[in-house]
Write an enzyme that holds these catalytic residues in place. Sequence first.
Site, short mmCIF file in Angstrom:
data_model
loop_
_atom_site.label_atom_id
_atom_site.label_comp_id
_atom_site.label_asym_id
_atom_site.label_seq_id
_atom_site.Cartn_x
_atom_site.Cartn_y
_atom_site.Cartn_z
N CYS A 1 0.85 -1.19 0.00
CA CYS A 1 0.00 0.00 0.00
C CYS A 1 0.89 1.24 0.00
O CYS A 1 1.55 1.52 1.00
CB CYS A 1 -0.92 0.01 1.21
SG CYS A 1 -1.95 1.48 1.16
N GLN B 1 -23.23 -3.49 10.02
CA GLN B 1 -21.87 -3.77 10.51
C GLN B 1 -20.88 -3.72 9.35
O GLN B 1 -21.15 -4.30 8.29
CB GLN B 1 -21.81 -5.16 11.15
CG GLN B 1 -22.54 -5.27 12.48
CD GLN B 1 -21.78 -4.64 13.64
OE1 GLN B 1 -20.68 -4.11 13.48
NE2 GLN B 1 -22.39 -4.68 14.81
N GLU C 1 -33.71 1.99 18.31
CA GLU C 1 -32.61 2.57 17.53
C GLU C 1 -32.90 4.06 17.34
O GLU C 1 -34.04 4.45 17.06
CB GLU C 1 -32.49 1.83 16.18
CG GLU C 1 -31.74 2.54 15.09
CD GLU C 1 -30.27 2.81 15.40
OE1 GLU C 1 -29.58 1.93 15.94
OE2 GLU C 1 -29.83 3.95 15.10
N ASP D 1 -25.84 -3.21 21.89
CA ASP D 1 -24.76 -3.01 20.92
C ASP D 1 -24.55 -1.50 20.71
O ASP D 1 -24.85 -0.96 19.64
CB ASP D 1 -25.15 -3.71 19.59
CG ASP D 1 -23.99 -3.79 18.61
OD1 ASP D 1 -22.90 -3.28 18.93
OD2 ASP D 1 -24.19 -4.35 17.52
N CYS E 1 -17.20 -2.70 20.15
CA CYS E 1 -16.03 -2.60 19.27
C CYS E 1 -14.96 -1.75 19.93
O CYS E 1 -13.97 -1.39 19.30
CB CYS E 1 -16.42 -2.05 17.90
SG CYS E 1 -17.17 -0.44 17.97
#
Length: 393
Positions: A21, A228, A278, A324, A351
């Site tokens: 890269c 996701q 949500e 989440d 995460c």
Amino acid sequence: MRYQNFMENNTTTDNAHTQMCPHFRRCGGCSWLDIAYEEQLEKKREILERHLAPFTGCEREELIPALDQFHYRNKMEFTFGGSAEEPLIGQHYKGSFHRIENLTRCLLFDERIGEVLETVREYAKSAALEPYNPKTHAGFLRHLKARCSKTSGEMMLILVTAGDFAGADEFAKIFEKFPFIKSVYYGINSRLSDIADCEKLFLLGGKEYLTENIDGTSFIISPESFFQPNTMMSAMMYGKARDMMGLTGEEYVLDLYSGSGGMGLYIAKKSKYLYSIELQKESVDIMKKNLAANGIENAEPICGDVKTALALIRRRSFDYAILDPPRSGMSKKAVRRVALKDINKILFFSCKIETAVQNLVEFGKYGYKVTRAIPFDMFPNTPFMETVFLLSR
Ligand SMILES: C[S@@+](CC[C@H](N)C(=O)[O-])C[C@H]1O[C@@H](n2cnc3c(N)ncnc32)[C@H](O)[C@@H]1O
């Protein structure tokens, strides 16, 4: 390129990584590209061990390696920079708000994006469109968002501008040479903040949505709905999480921070009833479409903030809650509101291990113990990973 192939060519010299890269070290994308993959996994295991040490009694599973080490992301936001004469499009320089690394390729997103970016740059130059400057707030071209379906190979592009775009139809035509580009939008963000979300969106050509088909479930992807970013690893994670729940079809489940229903759709099929909350309206609308497309009727998606919208759900006791939250984690108030419901077990997805640990400690104050952790290497070549925690009381 799969990990196996990469390892055959991989040496630890900087030159080798620069060959893989040319943007490495300047682009803020793959900051761990110069670390051999086994070593990346080892470093992530150490990070987990360090953060989970206080949770005695938590059974930790081995970090699950990535299925693909490269080109695994299904979504990317590129930013414009430079000038009308020499437009740039790419990622912010590591740690810089203003400088843009002009990308010719990207190891995170679909391999075909290099050519697409070049086409957009040529068009911007020929049309003399001024890139937006976040310091002075002058200029027009702000972002190019790209999404792709990993299962169909189709791509969606969303050009974000600072105002009305008279040349939008001409712009859409430049992608006719790419048969995989199935949907082109333009959107306006006239606000000062440099986020890629739009106040208005216009479909310029092609399909309104992309679709992923995973394990017999179809997921609709719209320009701004949450999905996701690593499709294949998410599918694996959803499957393992569902197995961990041991659903019998009799369970009442809360799905909080549900996005467009990624995990929720997997669960609703195997449980009695799913209530989801949500904040982002577009994601809730897409979740409703997802439920209809998959013939799921035992679910009620609610649009709102978890802190307040939980009160709209009359039912008090649940077998499971799926949590989440975004990387910033849950506020103490949100944790309290959840803990006040009668929930037998919680599956907490994160995460960001640092904010997860703060939330897990907070849940501990309400009697929840962390009993199991399953980490997934969802974001290879970066320091990030996804972990699923099981909590019970
Ligand atoms: C990590 S994503 C959830 C993903 C989803 N569970 C899935 O399986 O695809 C986090 C979601 O939380 C939503 N969100 C952020 N703050 C929120 C809040 N206070 N209340 C409800 N949802 C929120 C975001 O819009 C985003 O869709």
